[in-house]
Design a protein around this motif. Structure first.
Motif, PDB file in Angstrom:
ATOM      1  N   LEU A 136      -1.223  -6.336  -1.197  1.00  9.58           N
ATOM      2  CA  LEU A 136      -0.198  -5.430  -1.681  1.00  9.58           C
ATOM      3  C   LEU A 136      -0.820  -4.063  -1.932  1.00  9.58           C
ATOM      4  O   LEU A 136      -1.912  -3.959  -2.502  1.00  9.58           O
ATOM      5  N   CYS A 137      -0.121  -3.006  -1.518  1.00  4.93           N
ATOM      6  CA  CYS A 137      -0.543  -1.634  -1.802  1.00  4.93           C
ATOM      7  C   CYS A 137       0.311  -1.106  -2.950  1.00  4.93           C
ATOM      8  O   CYS A 137       1.540  -1.112  -2.873  1.00  4.93           O
ATOM      9  N   LEU A 138      -0.333  -0.644  -4.010  1.00  5.02           N
ATOM     10  CA  LEU A 138       0.354  -0.164  -5.202  1.00  5.02           C
ATOM     11  C   LEU A 138       0.171   1.339  -5.332  1.00  5.02           C
ATOM     12  O   LEU A 138      -0.905   1.881  -5.053  1.00  5.02           O
ATOM     13  N   TRP A 139       1.216   2.006  -5.793  1.00  6.88           N
ATOM     14  CA  TRP A 139       1.177   3.459  -5.988  1.00  6.88           C
ATOM     15  C   TRP A 139       1.888   3.800  -7.279  1.00  6.88           C
ATOM     16  O   TRP A 139       2.968   3.300  -7.556  1.00  6.88           O
ATOM     17  N   ASP A 140       1.258   4.667  -8.070  1.00  3.07           N
ATOM     18  CA  ASP A 140       1.842   5.096  -9.344  1.00  3.07           C
ATOM     19  C   ASP A 140       1.570   6.576  -9.561  1.00  3.07           C
ATOM     20  O   ASP A 140       0.861   6.973 -10.487  1.00  3.07           O
ATOM     21  N   LEU A 141       2.082   7.402  -8.665  1.00  2.00           N
ATOM     22  CA  LEU A 141       2.014   8.856  -8.717  1.00  2.00           C
ATOM     23  C   LEU A 141       0.602   9.410  -8.556  1.00  2.00           C
ATOM     24  O   LEU A 141       0.331  10.137  -7.617  1.00  2.00           O
TER      25      LEU A 141
ATOM     26  N   PRO B  95      -9.524   5.831  -3.596  1.00  2.00           N
ATOM     27  CA  PRO B  95      -9.631   7.259  -3.913  1.00  2.00           C
ATOM     28  C   PRO B  95      -8.516   8.023  -3.216  1.00  2.00           C
ATOM     29  O   PRO B  95      -8.196   7.763  -2.056  1.00  2.00           O
ATOM     30  N   MET B  96      -7.901   8.964  -3.915  1.00  5.02           N
ATOM     31  CA  MET B  96      -6.725   9.663  -3.386  1.00  5.02           C
ATOM     32  C   MET B  96      -7.078  11.070  -2.923  1.00  5.02           C
ATOM     33  O   MET B  96      -7.561  11.874  -3.719  1.00  5.02           O
ATOM     34  N   PRO B  97      -6.842  11.395  -1.657  1.00  6.03           N
ATOM     35  CA  PRO B  97      -7.055  12.773  -1.189  1.00  6.03           C
ATOM     36  C   PRO B  97      -5.901  13.662  -1.626  1.00  6.03           C
ATOM     37  O   PRO B  97      -4.737  13.294  -1.473  1.00  6.03           O
ATOM     38  N   GLN B  98      -6.199  14.817  -2.174  1.00  5.24           N
ATOM     39  CA  GLN B  98      -5.172  15.738  -2.640  1.00  5.24           C
ATOM     40  C   GLN B  98      -5.369  17.093  -1.957  1.00  5.24           C
ATOM     41  O   GLN B  98      -6.267  17.852  -2.321  1.00  5.24           O
ATOM     42  N   PRO B  99      -4.557  17.430  -0.957  1.00  9.95           N
ATOM     43  CA  PRO B  99      -4.680  18.744  -0.310  1.00  9.95           C
ATOM     44  C   PRO B  99      -4.419  19.858  -1.315  1.00  9.95           C
ATOM     45  O   PRO B  99      -3.631  19.703  -2.260  1.00  9.95           O
ATOM     46  N   ASN B 100      -5.090  20.979  -1.118  1.00 14.73           N
ATOM     47  CA  ASN B 100      -4.907  22.140  -1.990  1.00 14.73           C
ATOM     48  C   ASN B 100      -3.681  22.917  -1.534  1.00 14.73           C
ATOM     49  O   ASN B 100      -3.703  23.601  -0.512  1.00 14.73           O
ATOM     50  N   VAL B 101      -2.599  22.823  -2.291  1.00 13.25           N
ATOM     51  CA  VAL B 101      -1.347  23.512  -1.963  1.00 13.25           C
ATOM     52  C   VAL B 101      -0.887  24.272  -3.200  1.00 13.25           C
ATOM     53  O   VAL B 101      -1.261  23.928  -4.328  1.00 13.25           O
TER      54      VAL B 101
ATOM     55  N   MET C  11      -3.761   4.943  -6.561  1.00 12.15           N
ATOM     56  CA  MET C  11      -3.427   3.911  -5.586  1.00 12.15           C
ATOM     57  C   MET C  11      -4.373   2.738  -5.773  1.00 12.15           C
ATOM     58  O   MET C  11      -5.500   2.895  -6.257  1.00 12.15           O
ATOM     59  N   ALA C  12      -3.928   1.571  -5.327  1.00  7.42           N
ATOM     60  CA  ALA C  12      -4.793   0.399  -5.397  1.00  7.42           C
ATOM     61  C   ALA C  12      -4.344  -0.634  -4.383  1.00  7.42           C
ATOM     62  O   ALA C  12      -3.193  -0.627  -3.932  1.00  7.42           O
TER      63      ALA C  12
END
Length: 403
Positions: free
Chosen positions: A111-116, A133-139, A119-120
């Motif tokens: 199961l893939c879990l997401w909570d804003l 680990p979550m990649p966050q583009p610079n926007v 992720m796990a």
């Protein structure tokens, strides 16, 4: 006369055949018998055989809201009859989720879990749990986005991949950008690849209420939100992401669905399918459209009349239909042949019931040689902690991007 090596080979094949017929809980106990059995059970050959064995039937896993504890929870029904009190694997029967998590993918027991902001991955059967680990583009801060996810197996590399689509909207300028940022996660290396794709040809993308991965592709339903009031029909199309070559494609959807009908993409009898209905009618009729081959749709059946229906969630094994009630968000199973309605006594809120046909799996995040991939734990407490504490593994910007 067979040689000693031949005898060893026959013994190993026989051992695999016998062990693969056992419930997963028993198999996990046999890992302690010897180093040989431990290695055998950890092998890809055995894991795949156990996953595909005839007796390992899929069961219903429900993410619901527990109004007594004011928290989310997972419930696993014990058998195919959906009778009896539902359980959750082993000692994870008190996993309560205080926020509003989303299961954005399911494949082979994972199961893939997401909570804003985190992720796990979670395998309830083996109790393995790992943060991603979550990649966050610079926007810019004035950009907003609503993500779409997909999770599945790349059949060419046997690697589990996750695709994350982010299309950005500048709410100050009231403008949506054509380019989308695509992030692809590789479980084998615990790494991401980030790139941009022009998705201006894609209109509104709908979130599926269940996993829609089939044959190495993850599928989403789209609709044309730019239609005029004079149009009689809504153009619905299917976009997909191919995990092997990592490109997007489009498949025409059913062309004869009125604008006012709501649609939901599902998997039905190993085919991409779609349920649709008029949501505001006092009596609901649910149509099932099945894509027999790519781009060719057939309306296989119509179920109804039904009352007090908010949305259709998917089908069970003998053609029964799962629906969420409009009055109190209860999960109900309707048998179109007998007209029987079974209340499964689980409720959601804000249209957040999620259903999965769950199969027990020995698939591990650590890999065949047990080299750690990411932050692996096997504690129920860490599943709860995922939704209650600050994220510990967040990587920003280009640090995680790989060309």
């Amino acid at each position: 006369m067979a040689s000693k090596n031949d005898g060893d080979h026959i013994f190993e094949d026989l051992t695999i055949e016998i062990l693969s017929r056992l419930p997963l809980k028993s198999v996990l106990r046999f890992k302690c018998v010897s180093k040989y059995w431990y290695s055998l059970i950890r092998s890809c050959t055995f894991i795949n055989k156990h996953l595909q064995r005839h007796g390992n039937n899929a069961r219903l896993l429900v993410k619901h809201y527990n109004y007594n504890t004011a928290a989310y929870a997972f419930a696993l029904f014990p058998d195919e009859t959906l009778a009896g009190f539902p359980l959750v694997y082993y000692d994870v029967d008190n996993v309560q989720l205080p926020h509003e998590p989303r299961i954005f993918g399911y494949c082979d027991g994972i199961l893939c879990l997401w909570d804003l902001d985190r992720m796990a991955l979670w395998n309830p059967a083996t109790r393995e749990f790992t943060f991603i680990p979550m990649p966050q583009p610079n926007v810019p801060d004035n950009f907003c986005t609503w993500p779409n996810f997909g999770f599945g197996l790349d059949p060419t590399t046997n690697d589990y991949k996750l695709v994350w689509i982010r299309r950005y909207f500048d709410y100050e300028k009231d403008y949506q950008y054509a380019s989308a940022i695509i992030s692809v996660y590789y479980l084998s290396t615990n790494s991401w690849r980030l790139f941009e794709v022009d998705l201006s040809w894609v209109h509104y993308v709908h979130l599926s209420s269940c996993s829609t991965c089939l044959n190495g592709r993850y599928h989403w339903l789209t609709s044309d939100r730019d239609r005029t009031d004079t149009q009689d029909f809504c153009y619905d199309a299917i976009i997909y992401f191919d995990f092997s070559n990592e490109v997007f494609g489009e498949i025409p959807g059913p062309q004869d669905i009125p604008v006012s009908k709501l649609g939901n993409l599902i998997i039905y009898n190993d085919s991409i399918s779609m349920t649709c209905f008029y949501p505001h009618d006092p009596e609901i009729y649910v149509d099932l459209w099945v894509m027999k081959k790519e781009g060719c749709w057939t309306k296989d059946l119509t179920i109804g009349p039904l009352v007090d229906v908010e949305r259709a969630l998917g089908f069970w094994k003998n053609g029964e239909l799962f629906v969420e009630t409009r009055s109190n968000s209860e999960l109900v199973l309707y048998n179109p042949n007998t007209k029987e309605i079974k209340n499964l006594e689980h409720r959601g809120r804000y249209l957040d019931l999620e259903l999965f046909m769950y199969k027990e799996s020995l698939v591990s995040f650590k890999g065949e040689n047990e080299c750690p991939k990411g932050h692996n734990v096997s504690s129920t407490a860490r599943v709860q902690d995922f939704f209650t504490s600050d994220p510990t593994l967040v990587i920003w910007g280009d640090q995680i991007a790989q060309n």
